[in-house]
Design a protein around this motif. Structure first.
Motif, PDB file in Angstrom:
ATOM      1  N   LYS A   1       1.138  12.296   1.735  1.00  0.00           N
ATOM      2  CA  LYS A   1       1.771  11.081   1.225  1.00  0.00           C
ATOM      3  C   LYS A   1       3.180  11.019   1.814  1.00  0.00           C
ATOM      4  O   LYS A   1       3.874  12.025   1.886  1.00  0.00           O
ATOM      5  CB  LYS A   1       1.815  11.092  -0.290  1.00  0.00           C
ATOM      6  N   ILE A   2       3.572   9.832   2.244  1.00  0.00           N
ATOM      7  CA  ILE A   2       4.882   9.634   2.855  1.00  0.00           C
ATOM      8  C   ILE A   2       5.814   9.071   1.781  1.00  0.00           C
ATOM      9  O   ILE A   2       5.643   7.938   1.338  1.00  0.00           O
ATOM     10  CB  ILE A   2       4.805   8.669   4.065  1.00  0.00           C
ATOM     11  N   ARG A   3       6.781   9.862   1.371  1.00  0.00           N
ATOM     12  CA  ARG A   3       7.688   9.436   0.308  1.00  0.00           C
ATOM     13  C   ARG A   3       8.796   8.517   0.820  1.00  0.00           C
ATOM     14  O   ARG A   3       9.207   7.599   0.145  1.00  0.00           O
ATOM     15  CB  ARG A   3       8.295  10.654  -0.367  1.00  0.00           C
ATOM     16  N   ASP A   4       9.291   8.775   2.016  1.00  0.00           N
ATOM     17  CA  ASP A   4      10.374   7.956   2.560  1.00  0.00           C
ATOM     18  C   ASP A   4       9.897   7.346   3.870  1.00  0.00           C
ATOM     19  O   ASP A   4       9.660   8.059   4.841  1.00  0.00           O
ATOM     20  CB  ASP A   4      11.616   8.810   2.803  1.00  0.00           C
TER      21      ASP A   4
ATOM     22  N   GLU B   1       0.817  -1.198   0.000  1.00  0.00           N
ATOM     23  CA  GLU B   1       0.000   0.000   0.000  1.00  0.00           C
ATOM     24  C   GLU B   1       0.854   1.251   0.000  1.00  0.00           C
ATOM     25  O   GLU B   1       1.964   1.249   0.498  1.00  0.00           O
ATOM     26  CB  GLU B   1      -0.888   0.030   1.254  1.00  0.00           C
ATOM     27  N   GLU B   2       0.278   2.314  -0.533  1.00  0.00           N
ATOM     28  CA  GLU B   2       0.963   3.593  -0.536  1.00  0.00           C
ATOM     29  C   GLU B   2       1.095   4.098   0.908  1.00  0.00           C
ATOM     30  O   GLU B   2       0.139   4.038   1.677  1.00  0.00           O
ATOM     31  CB  GLU B   2       0.155   4.595  -1.369  1.00  0.00           C
ATOM     32  N   ALA B   3       2.274   4.578   1.263  1.00  0.00           N
ATOM     33  CA  ALA B   3       2.494   5.109   2.610  1.00  0.00           C
ATOM     34  C   ALA B   3       1.871   6.500   2.685  1.00  0.00           C
ATOM     35  O   ALA B   3       2.136   7.351   1.831  1.00  0.00           O
ATOM     36  CB  ALA B   3       3.978   5.176   2.910  1.00  0.00           C
ATOM     37  N   LYS B   4       1.041   6.728   3.712  1.00  0.00           N
ATOM     38  CA  LYS B   4       0.361   8.019   3.825  1.00  0.00           C
ATOM     39  C   LYS B   4      -0.158   8.252   5.240  1.00  0.00           C
ATOM     40  O   LYS B   4      -0.289   7.310   6.024  1.00  0.00           O
ATOM     41  CB  LYS B   4      -0.785   8.104   2.826  1.00  0.00           C
ATOM     42  N   LEU B   5      -0.434   9.501   5.526  1.00  0.00           N
ATOM     43  CA  LEU B   5      -1.082   9.909   6.766  1.00  0.00           C
ATOM     44  C   LEU B   5      -2.519  10.253   6.407  1.00  0.00           C
ATOM     45  O   LEU B   5      -2.766  11.051   5.495  1.00  0.00           O
ATOM     46  CB  LEU B   5      -0.377  11.120   7.378  1.00  0.00           C
ATOM     47  N   VAL B   6      -3.482   9.626   7.115  1.00  0.00           N
ATOM     48  CA  VAL B   6      -4.896   9.758   6.780  1.00  0.00           C
ATOM     49  C   VAL B   6      -5.671  10.299   7.973  1.00  0.00           C
ATOM     50  O   VAL B   6      -5.421   9.913   9.113  1.00  0.00           O
ATOM     51  CB  VAL B   6      -5.477   8.380   6.357  1.00  0.00           C
ATOM     52  N   TRP B   7      -6.634  11.187   7.707  1.00  0.00           N
ATOM     53  CA  TRP B   7      -7.573  11.670   8.724  1.00  0.00           C
ATOM     54  C   TRP B   7      -8.908  10.981   8.471  1.00  0.00           C
ATOM     55  O   TRP B   7      -9.327  10.802   7.327  1.00  0.00           O
ATOM     56  CB  TRP B   7      -7.769  13.178   8.623  1.00  0.00           C
ATOM     57  N   VAL B   8      -9.578  10.559   9.568  1.00  0.00           N
ATOM     58  CA  VAL B   8     -10.949  10.045   9.493  1.00  0.00           C
ATOM     59  C   VAL B   8     -11.751  10.675  10.631  1.00  0.00           C
ATOM     60  O   VAL B   8     -11.197  11.168  11.608  1.00  0.00           O
ATOM     61  CB  VAL B   8     -11.008   8.500   9.612  1.00  0.00           C
ATOM     62  N   ASP B   9     -13.072  10.631  10.502  1.00  0.00           N
ATOM     63  CA  ASP B   9     -13.915  11.222  11.542  1.00  0.00           C
ATOM     64  C   ASP B   9     -13.952  10.324  12.786  1.00  0.00           C
ATOM     65  O   ASP B   9     -13.245   9.324  12.858  1.00  0.00           O
ATOM     66  CB  ASP B   9     -15.321  11.526  11.014  1.00  0.00           C
ATOM     67  N   GLU B  10     -14.760  10.686  13.751  1.00  0.00           N
ATOM     68  CA  GLU B  10     -14.816   9.976  15.041  1.00  0.00           C
ATOM     69  C   GLU B  10     -15.112   8.479  14.912  1.00  0.00           C
ATOM     70  O   GLU B  10     -14.697   7.689  15.742  1.00  0.00           O
ATOM     71  CB  GLU B  10     -15.877  10.618  15.952  1.00  0.00           C
ATOM     72  N   LYS B  11     -15.856   8.069  13.880  1.00  0.00           N
ATOM     73  CA  LYS B  11     -16.248   6.662  13.695  1.00  0.00           C
ATOM     74  C   LYS B  11     -15.417   5.957  12.623  1.00  0.00           C
ATOM     75  O   LYS B  11     -15.826   4.937  12.095  1.00  0.00           O
ATOM     76  CB  LYS B  11     -17.716   6.569  13.314  1.00  0.00           C
ATOM     77  N   PHE B  12     -14.275   6.529  12.290  1.00  0.00           N
ATOM     78  CA  PHE B  12     -13.390   5.986  11.261  1.00  0.00           C
ATOM     79  C   PHE B  12     -14.070   5.938   9.902  1.00  0.00           C
ATOM     80  O   PHE B  12     -13.908   5.006   9.127  1.00  0.00           O
ATOM     81  CB  PHE B  12     -12.839   4.611  11.655  1.00  0.00           C
ATOM     82  N   GLN B  13     -14.803   6.981   9.580  1.00  0.00           N
ATOM     83  CA  GLN B  13     -15.468   7.126   8.289  1.00  0.00           C
ATOM     84  C   GLN B  13     -14.871   8.333   7.556  1.00  0.00           C
ATOM     85  O   GLN B  13     -14.205   9.156   8.153  1.00  0.00           O
ATOM     86  CB  GLN B  13     -16.970   7.351   8.490  1.00  0.00           C
ATOM     87  N   ASN B  14     -15.135   8.437   6.266  1.00  0.00           N
ATOM     88  CA  ASN B  14     -14.745   9.581   5.438  1.00  0.00           C
ATOM     89  C   ASN B  14     -13.238   9.833   5.423  1.00  0.00           C
ATOM     90  O   ASN B  14     -12.778  10.924   5.758  1.00  0.00           O
ATOM     91  CB  ASN B  14     -15.495  10.847   5.878  1.00  0.00           C
ATOM     92  N   PRO B  15     -12.429   8.852   5.031  1.00  0.00           N
ATOM     93  CA  PRO B  15     -10.978   9.045   5.036  1.00  0.00           C
ATOM     94  C   PRO B  15     -10.513  10.116   4.054  1.00  0.00           C
ATOM     95  O   PRO B  15     -11.049  10.229   2.954  1.00  0.00           O
ATOM     96  CB  PRO B  15     -10.436   7.669   4.636  1.00  0.00           C
TER      97      PRO B  15
END
Length: 177
Positions: free
Chosen positions: A120-123, A101-115
Motif C-alpha cells: 500500500k502506498i501511503r504517500d 482508489e487506494e494507492a497501491k502496488l499490485v502483482w498480477v500473472d501473465e494475463k493480468f489475472q489474480n491480483p
C-alpha cells in the motif's frame, strides 16, 4: 544479442533493427485489431517476447521476437503504471487523477489475472505543475516544478523491483522470484 526495438509512437509500430543496425522490419501497425495499436505508449522485451501497451485501448499485445502476433489482453485501467516482471506484471495505482482508489502496488500473472497487493502506498507525493484550489471563496493557483511521485524501476531480468518513497526518501527492494 544486440538487436534494437524502437517505438514509433506517431505511426504506431515498433521498428526492429539487427545487431549491425540494419532495419529488419516493422512490428504491429496503426489500428484497433489483433497486432495493431491505437496509442502505443510503452513496450517491454523479455524472454524472446515483445509486450506493447496501448494506452487508449487499455490492452497489451504480445509478439514473438520475429514480430509474429501472439495475443492481446486487457489491463485494468489507463491510470496505472505497468511493468513487466519475471513472473507476471506489476502495476502501480498512484497516478489516478480522481484519487478515489487506494494507492497501491499490485502483482498480477501473465494475463493480468489474480491480483495481489504487494504494498500500500501511503504517500503518493505530488505531480508538480499547476495546482488550483478554492477555499472560502478565494481561488489560489500555485506552480511547482517538483514532481515527487513514487517511482518504480524493474531490473532488466525482471527479478527485482525498486520502489521509491517520496516521504521517507527510501527505496524498497522487492524480490519477484
Amino acid at each position: 544479442d544486440g538487436e534494437v526495438y524502437v517505438l514509433n509512437f506517431k505511426e504506431a509500430f515498433i521498428a526492429h533493427f539487427d545487431s549491425k543496425g540494419e532495419f529488419v522490419g516493422k512490428i504491429g501497425s496503426k489500428g484497433k485489431g489483433p497486432g495493431e495499436f491505437y496509442y502505443p505508449l510503452d513496450f517491454y522485451y523479455q524472454d524472446e517476447k515483445l509486450y506493447v501497451f496501448d494506452f487508449l485501448e487499455t490492452a497489451i499485445s504480445i509478439f514473438k521476437k520475429d514480430g509474429t502476433f501472439v495475443e492481446r489482453f486487457k489491463v485494468p485501467s489507463r491510470q496505472v503504471r505497468i511493468f513487466k516482471v519475471s513472473n507476471g506484471w506489476l502495476y502501480g495505482k498512484w497516478e489516478s487523477w480522481a484519487g478515489s482508489e487506494e494507492a497501491k502496488l499490485v502483482w498480477v500473472d501473465e494475463k493480468f489475472q489474480n491480483p495481489q497487493t504487494i504494498k500500500k502506498i501511503r504517500d503518493t507525493g505530488s505531480s508538480g505543475g499547476m495546482n488550483v484550489q478554492t477555499s472560502n471563496g478565494v481561488t489560489e493557483a500555485r506552480y511547482s516544478p517538483i514532481r515527487n511521485r513514487p517511482q518504480l524501476v524493474v531490473s532488466p531480468d525482471g527479478k527485482f523491483a525498486y520502489l521509491t518513497s517520496p516521504a521517507s526518501f527510501s527505496i524498497d527492494v522487492i524480490d519477484m522470484n
